[in-house]
Write an enzyme that holds these catalytic residues in place. Structure first.
Site, PDB file in Angstrom:
ATOM      1  N   CYS A 196     -76.241  16.009   9.858  1.00  0.00           N
ATOM      2  CA  CYS A 196     -77.223  15.288   9.053  1.00  0.00           C
ATOM      3  C   CYS A 196     -77.358  13.826   9.487  1.00  0.00           C
ATOM      4  O   CYS A 196     -76.805  12.919   8.858  1.00  0.00           O
ATOM      5  CB  CYS A 196     -76.937  15.361   7.566  1.00  0.00           C
ATOM      6  SG  CYS A 196     -78.367  14.783   6.635  1.00  0.00           S
ATOM      7  N   THR A 342     -77.913  20.475  10.640  1.00  0.00           N
ATOM      8  CA  THR A 342     -78.022  20.478   9.174  1.00  0.00           C
ATOM      9  C   THR A 342     -77.868  21.898   8.634  1.00  0.00           C
ATOM     10  O   THR A 342     -77.991  22.876   9.383  1.00  0.00           O
ATOM     11  CB  THR A 342     -79.411  19.964   8.718  1.00  0.00           C
ATOM     12  OG1 THR A 342     -80.401  20.896   9.187  1.00  0.00           O
ATOM     13  CG2 THR A 342     -79.722  18.582   9.228  1.00  0.00           C
ATOM     14  N   CYS A 376     -84.315  17.046   6.897  1.00  0.00           N
ATOM     15  CA  CYS A 376     -83.431  15.980   6.451  1.00  0.00           C
ATOM     16  C   CYS A 376     -84.091  15.288   5.260  1.00  0.00           C
ATOM     17  O   CYS A 376     -85.041  14.519   5.448  1.00  0.00           O
ATOM     18  CB  CYS A 376     -83.212  14.985   7.598  1.00  0.00           C
ATOM     19  SG  CYS A 376     -81.995  13.741   7.180  1.00  0.00           S
TER      20      CYS A 376
HETATM   21  C1  LIG Z   1     -72.565  13.653   3.889  1.00  0.00           C
HETATM   22  C2  LIG Z   1     -73.333  14.847   4.390  1.00  0.00           C
HETATM   23  C3  LIG Z   1     -74.673  14.966   4.070  1.00  0.00           C
HETATM   24  C4  LIG Z   1     -75.406  16.057   4.522  1.00  0.00           C
HETATM   25  N1  LIG Z   1     -76.705  16.171   4.140  1.00  0.00           N
HETATM   26  C5  LIG Z   1     -77.409  17.277   4.491  1.00  0.00           C
HETATM   27  C6  LIG Z   1     -78.739  17.480   3.998  1.00  0.00           C
HETATM   28  O1  LIG Z   1     -79.266  16.680   3.245  1.00  0.00           O
HETATM   29  N2  LIG Z   1     -79.394  18.593   4.377  1.00  0.00           N
HETATM   30  C7  LIG Z   1     -78.824  19.536   5.193  1.00  0.00           C
HETATM   31  O2  LIG Z   1     -79.453  20.553   5.487  1.00  0.00           O
HETATM   32  N3  LIG Z   1     -77.564  19.362   5.701  1.00  0.00           N
HETATM   33  C8  LIG Z   1     -76.848  18.278   5.356  1.00  0.00           C
HETATM   34  N4  LIG Z   1     -75.558  18.109   5.815  1.00  0.00           N
HETATM   35  C9  LIG Z   1     -75.068  18.932   6.948  1.00  0.00           C
HETATM   36  C10 LIG Z   1     -74.562  20.318   6.571  1.00  0.00           C
HETATM   37  O3  LIG Z   1     -73.564  20.266   5.592  1.00  0.00           O
HETATM   38  C11 LIG Z   1     -74.016  20.983   7.833  1.00  0.00           C
HETATM   39  O4  LIG Z   1     -74.941  20.850   8.877  1.00  0.00           O
HETATM   40  C12 LIG Z   1     -73.738  22.452   7.604  1.00  0.00           C
HETATM   41  O5  LIG Z   1     -72.712  22.603   6.656  1.00  0.00           O
HETATM   42  C13 LIG Z   1     -73.365  23.135   8.914  1.00  0.00           C
HETATM   43  O6  LIG Z   1     -72.908  24.434   8.699  1.00  0.00           O
HETATM   44  P1  LIG Z   1     -71.805  25.067   9.688  1.00  0.00           P
HETATM   45  O7  LIG Z   1     -71.565  26.449   9.208  1.00  0.00           O
HETATM   46  O8  LIG Z   1     -72.216  24.853  11.082  1.00  0.00           O
HETATM   47  O9  LIG Z   1     -70.513  24.159   9.457  1.00  0.00           O
HETATM   48  P2  LIG Z   1     -69.666  23.959   8.147  1.00  0.00           P
HETATM   49  O10 LIG Z   1     -70.472  24.280   6.940  1.00  0.00           O
HETATM   50  O11 LIG Z   1     -69.061  22.599   8.227  1.00  0.00           O
HETATM   51  O12 LIG Z   1     -68.532  25.070   8.227  1.00  0.00           O
HETATM   52  C14 LIG Z   1     -67.597  25.161   9.283  1.00  0.00           C
HETATM   53  C15 LIG Z   1     -66.420  25.994   8.792  1.00  0.00           C
HETATM   54  O13 LIG Z   1     -65.601  26.338   9.905  1.00  0.00           O
HETATM   55  C16 LIG Z   1     -64.267  26.287   9.476  1.00  0.00           C
HETATM   56  N5  LIG Z   1     -63.392  26.107  10.642  1.00  0.00           N
HETATM   57  C17 LIG Z   1     -63.238  24.983  11.389  1.00  0.00           C
HETATM   58  N6  LIG Z   1     -62.307  25.198  12.335  1.00  0.00           N
HETATM   59  C18 LIG Z   1     -61.882  26.481  12.169  1.00  0.00           C
HETATM   60  C19 LIG Z   1     -60.908  27.279  12.850  1.00  0.00           C
HETATM   61  N7  LIG Z   1     -60.186  26.784  13.854  1.00  0.00           N
HETATM   62  N8  LIG Z   1     -60.730  28.558  12.430  1.00  0.00           N
HETATM   63  C20 LIG Z   1     -61.462  29.063  11.411  1.00  0.00           C
HETATM   64  N9  LIG Z   1     -62.374  28.347  10.725  1.00  0.00           N
HETATM   65  C21 LIG Z   1     -62.576  27.067  11.105  1.00  0.00           C
HETATM   66  C22 LIG Z   1     -64.218  25.106   8.528  1.00  0.00           C
HETATM   67  O14 LIG Z   1     -63.085  25.181   7.664  1.00  0.00           O
HETATM   68  C23 LIG Z   1     -65.536  25.248   7.785  1.00  0.00           C
HETATM   69  O15 LIG Z   1     -65.419  25.974   6.588  1.00  0.00           O
HETATM   70  C24 LIG Z   1     -74.788  17.045   5.353  1.00  0.00           C
HETATM   71  C25 LIG Z   1     -73.427  16.933   5.648  1.00  0.00           C
HETATM   72  C26 LIG Z   1     -72.695  15.845   5.166  1.00  0.00           C
HETATM   73  C27 LIG Z   1     -71.213  15.761   5.471  1.00  0.00           C
END
Ligand SMILES: Cc1cc2nc3c(=O)[nH]c(=O)nc-3n(C[C@H](O)[C@H](O)[C@H](O)COP(=O)(O)OP(=O)(O)OC[C@H]3O[C@@H](n4cnc5c(N)ncnc54)[C@H](O)[C@@H]3O)c2cc1C
Length: 449
Positions: A196, A342, A376
């Site tokens: 984000c 995101t 965003c």
């Molecule tokens: C402050 C903030 C504001 C945001 N605002 C927005 C917004 O307004 N709109 C929007 O769409 N997005 C927003 N986001 C971004 C959004 O949260 C992420 O882009 C999204 O969660 C990505 O999903 P993901 O599954 O790729 O990663 P994540 O949801 O982060 O999940 C990754 C997972 O992998 C697991 N993992 C890591 N390493 C390992 C391992 N070795 N073995 C097994 N599991 C593991 C972690 O524990 C975690 O649960 C924001 C994020 C933050 C921090």
């Protein structure tokens, strides 16, 4: 010590193991239970992309066919943390127990992946298990690298220094805003990809507006330091943001990277990225909000067979299939898909993953193509928001859902961000939301991409 020995030690230390079934979701921390298990589909990570992927396939493939490897007990809707730091929501509202968001037909392996063996279709876990798969979805998100900034871990122990990006420090942002009396409120954006990319400045606009509403604005200098050469990567929204920073007297420093924090003197040290030969500049702070440098998790970036030169999972940006291993797919922040990272992008990817992974399982060609959709919601105050929606063209182009000018800060968009999107998010984890494309088409009478 190899992984198996590590697992044995853990086993002996604990002296017992736990094995439970709650809400129909299995979870296990035992070495014996998972050793050498194999599944049709293994999903690494139970975040936004992992939960949504598992939900899609657990119901389709049936019980015992899908495993999710995820070490954490809680799942957080991280997008809400902007509003938590800005005092508009409580941290508790953003979290749910992991077992309640994982699909009941998937097996939850409560463990951490510590190695990938793509040639033998296996992953290794911290407990010493080897889990085999026919197909793998990698959804590990990003790692926050706070310790890259000298003095920052220590600075977090002092008043006024916070980060909305971390569960431990997000409440401290709201405390810092409340406790602020006078001086500089400094906000940083690092020299790496981040999740984000709007969040580092959303909290700045919230802070500025709250100080204004409480007649404290005259005592504050609001200062933004970003490593980027632009305020935002999409021109339409960047133009709107430049207008806002000018109107609200916010100082913006481009190509300026936080390299050190000195809590004793309450100074943040910034390097001019275009003039590395110059001495870094010290900026006094009363409040400092840090967006940390980020990368793919170490275990992934060190798995050279499956990552690109920057350490991100190397997938085809349209099909989401791995470039070299056709039984591996990726979703979300840990991939090298060149879109803004995101949860909205995850929503845009999940329908593509569903169709292409299904096709791959059936030996058919992959026809679905991701268009780079991401969004965003640029919160510019406690009741206004610019809803930026765009793709991954170079340069990125707006891909807006509503037939209005979305670059204008609006109360309606704030309400959508604060009150509608959380519900949509939890539905996405159940596999029931694949992004707004269908609404965009309807709203634009079928004329939109
Ligand atoms: C402050 C903030 C504001 C945001 N605002 C927005 C917004 O307004 N709109 C929007 O769409 N997005 C927003 N986001 C971004 C959004 O949260 C992420 O882009 C999204 O969660 C990505 O999903 P993901 O599954 O790729 O990663 P994540 O949801 O982060 O999940 C990754 C997972 O992998 C697991 N993992 C890591 N390493 C390992 C391992 N070795 N073995 C097994 N599991 C593991 C972690 O524990 C975690 O649960 C924001 C994020 C933050 C921090």
């Amino acid at each position: 010590m190899n992984g198996l020995q590590g697992g044995k030690m853990l086993w002996q230390t604990r002296g017992c193991y736990s094995l439970g079934v709650q809400h129909g979701a299995y979870f296990s921390t035992s070495q014996n239970r998972n050793a050498n298990k194999s599944f049709k589909l293994v999903v690494v990570g139970g975040g936004s992309g992992g939960c949504a992927s598992a939900a899609k396939f657990a119901s389709k493939l049936g019980a015992g066919q899908v495993a999710v490897i995820e070490p954490r007990d809680m799942h957080y809707y991280q997008a809400m943390w902007t509003l938590v730091g800005g005092g508009q929501k409580k941290l508790e509202q953003s979290g749910k127990p992991m077992q309640s968001v994982l699909p009941s037909k998937a097996e939850w392996i409560k463990d951490k992946v510590v190695g990938f063996d793509p040639d033998n279709s296996k992953v290794m876990t911290q407990n010493g298990d080897e889990i085999s798969y026919e197909f793998l979805v990698v959804a590990m998100g990003l790692q926050l690298n706070f310790d890259v900034i000298k003095g920052l871990p220590e600075a977090f122990e002092t008043p006024g220094v916070s980060s909305n990006y971390d569960l431990r420090y997000v409440n401290k942002t709201w405390e810092s805003i409340q406790q602020f009396k006078e001086g500089n409120c400094v906000f940083s954006f690092p020299n790496t990809p981040v999740k984000c990319a709007g969040a580092p400045q959303k909290i700045m606009y919230l802070t500025e507006k709250i100080l204004r509403m409480e007649n404290r604005r005259d005592h504050a200098n609001i200062i933004y330091h970003t490593s980027l050469p632009v305020i935002f990567g999409v021109k339409k929204y960047a133009d709107a943001l430049w207008k806002i920073v000018e109107e609200r007297n916010i100082e913006v420093n481009l190509r300026s990277n936080l390299v050190e924090v000195r809590p004793d003197t309450r100074e943040a040290i910034f390097q001019n990225l275009d003039k590395p030969e110059e001495a870094p500049k010290a900026v006094k702070y009363s409040m400092l909000h840090v967006t940390p440098p980020m990368s793919a998790p170490d275990v992934l970036r060190n798995s050279s067979k499956i990552v690109d030169e920057n350490g991100f999972l190397n997938v085809n940006k349209e099909t989401l299939q791995h470039m070299n291993y056709p039984n591996i797919f990726g979703i979300g922040d840990c991939t090298n898909v060149p879109t803004s990272k995101t949860a909205a992008a995850v929503a845009g990817m999940i329908g593509i993953l569903r169709r292409n992974l299904t096709a791959s399982m059936n030996g058919q060609p992959l026809k679905a193509k991701y268009d780079g959709y991401t969004s965003c919601p640029l919160v510019t105050g406690p009741n206004e928001c610019i809803l930026a929606e765009f793709d991954f063209q170079s340069p990125p182009q707006p891909l807006e859902t509503f037939p209005i000018n979305q670059a204008k800060p609006r109360w309606t968009m704030y309400n959508m961000k604060a009150h509608v999107m959380p519900h949509v998010y939890w539905q996405m984890l159940n596999g029931w939301w694949e992004g707004p494309k269908i609404f965009r088409k309807l709203a634009h009478l079928g004329m939109s991409r």
